[in-house]
Design a protein around this motif. Sequence first.
Motif, short mmCIF file in Angstrom:
data_model
loop_
_atom_site.label_atom_id
_atom_site.label_comp_id
_atom_site.label_asym_id
_atom_site.label_seq_id
_atom_site.Cartn_x
_atom_site.Cartn_y
_atom_site.Cartn_z
N MET A 9 0.83 -1.20 0.00
CA MET A 9 0.00 0.00 0.00
C MET A 9 0.87 1.25 0.00
O MET A 9 0.58 2.23 -0.70
N ALA A 10 1.96 1.23 0.75
CA ALA A 10 2.87 2.38 0.77
C ALA A 10 3.52 2.59 -0.59
O ALA A 10 3.67 3.73 -1.06
N MET A 11 3.91 1.51 -1.25
CA MET A 11 4.49 1.61 -2.59
C MET A 11 3.50 2.23 -3.56
O MET A 11 3.86 3.06 -4.40
N GLY A 12 2.24 1.80 -3.48
CA GLY A 12 1.22 2.36 -4.36
C GLY A 12 1.02 3.84 -4.13
O GLY A 12 0.91 4.63 -5.08
N ASP A 13 0.99 4.25 -2.86
CA ASP A 13 0.78 5.67 -2.55
C ASP A 13 1.96 6.54 -2.93
O ASP A 13 1.82 7.73 -3.18
N LYS A 14 3.16 5.94 -3.00
CA LYS A 14 4.37 6.68 -3.38
C LYS A 14 4.69 6.56 -4.87
O LYS A 14 5.74 7.05 -5.32
N ASN A 15 3.83 5.89 -5.62
CA ASN A 15 4.03 5.70 -7.06
C ASN A 15 5.35 4.99 -7.38
O ASN A 15 6.01 5.30 -8.39
N VAL A 16 5.74 4.06 -6.56
CA VAL A 16 6.88 3.20 -6.89
C VAL A 16 6.53 2.42 -8.16
O VAL A 16 5.42 1.91 -8.30
N ASP A 49 -2.76 4.52 -6.20
CA ASP A 49 -2.56 3.62 -7.32
C ASP A 49 -3.83 3.50 -8.16
O ASP A 49 -3.75 3.39 -9.39
N GLY A 50 -4.97 3.52 -7.53
CA GLY A 50 -6.22 3.52 -8.29
C GLY A 50 -6.39 4.78 -9.11
O GLY A 50 -6.87 4.74 -10.25
N ARG A 51 -5.96 5.91 -8.56
CA ARG A 51 -6.04 7.17 -9.32
C ARG A 51 -5.00 7.19 -10.44
O ARG A 51 -5.22 7.81 -11.48
N ARG A 52 -3.86 6.53 -10.24
CA ARG A 52 -2.86 6.45 -11.30
C ARG A 52 -3.40 5.67 -12.50
O ARG A 52 -3.32 6.12 -13.65
N VAL A 53 -3.97 4.49 -12.24
CA VAL A 53 -4.54 3.68 -13.32
C VAL A 53 -5.78 4.36 -13.89
O VAL A 53 -6.03 4.33 -15.10
#
Length: 456
Positions: free
Chosen positions: A184-191, A288-292
């Motif tokens: 979840m942290a990776m997703g929020d940091k756009n890793v 991550d949902g907003r990125r996709v």
Amino acid sequence: MFVSGAAAISVRMALAADSPVADREMAAVLARIQPPKFPDHKFEIVRYGAAADGHTDSSDAIRQAIEDCSAAGGGTVVVPRGTFLTAAIHLKSHTNLRLEEGAILRFYTDPKRYPLVYSRWEGTECMNYSPLIYAFEQTDIAVTGTGMLDGQANTEIWWPWKGNARSGWKAGMPEQKSDRDSLMAMGDKNVPVSQRVFGPGHYLRPPFVQPYRCTNVLIEGITIRNSPFWELNPVLCRNVTVRNVKIDSHGPNNDGCDPESCDGVLIDNCEFSTGDDCIAIKSGRNEDGRRVHTPCQNLVIRNCSMKDGHGGVSIGSEVSGDARNIFVDHCRMDSPNLDRALRLKSNTYRGGVFENIYFTNNTVGQVSEAVVDIDFNYEEGNGGPHNPQVRNVVVENVISAKSKYALYLRGFKNAPITGVRLANCNFKNVAQPNVIENVEGLKLEGVKRNGQPLTQ
């Protein structure tokens, strides 16, 4: 009824007519969803060396049959009567994996038999263990027949990774929490997704069936049990049909069918008894949902039976990419172990828009909590920058025999729930008053609770 915050309730007791607009829009969605067709070529796995004895490894035979089928332009890979042991199955374009009557595909429980693939786990993309049945960027694929898929998950393998005693976990055993938090942290940091590597040495359970970025998907007739995680999980797919499927799996997070960021899904005449939501519609989690940034839209759920589970039909909580044009029609939901009939869940970290949700002509026997639950306080609740929004939720021609609440609607003062309309509904044997917090524009037309008109 308990009402707090900004609540403006309009009540009319005249019986509501049917919704011709909703019917027309649902028909338009259905017209666009067509199951794939396959050439009349058969590839029998026993001809490739598969053995129906339940202990011989048939993985290579099944893989070769699928590869030959796809290379030949398509057809049906046939699993005959008997029990076949296999590791991960990866479908290829133009291939129908058909389980005949009495056929059982039993899957290895050794995590090492599930190689790293591009996946999504609770709404965040990552590299993780392969789902038991997987396809990536394929066209015209199917799993059909009247046989059974058995994931063999239990309180000894897969389920203990959930990390609670009910699932078989004991002190000192590995569990998912640190991996889940890390992802979840990776997703929020756009890793980059390629750097979000889990799989061996980690403890994020794979879903059972996950077509990923596929077009024209059919899952029909099969029975599924003992899944490690979510059962059916099409992600970023177009034109998906799930029909006449029976799911009976009560492990942790054993959601029945979770379409994520899909466009055009029909779930028809299926039976669900699960350890989580029977159906959960999703579109990605947080950043991550907003990125996709791909909604789950144009879904029809009809003629289904929901028994045990957290929700009959849930939308969220991973709904950061939005959810819209969802029709739930002529379903039956009934179990003392079913918590809610219709559930919309989010918070100010997920955000997301719920729009054009139609829950019509459904029968609820009993649920242990609310018939209709819309809650912005799920998990993290308030405090984030992304307010969820609800627009045009219609609950019409619904009968319920027993529940704790009829309605459980909780928005925020700075993000009220709006656009909810109920018409011609009858909620019987309701134990507690409705909970309605921070709701604006709620319309009640011909609605009864415990035999009395619901006015305020």
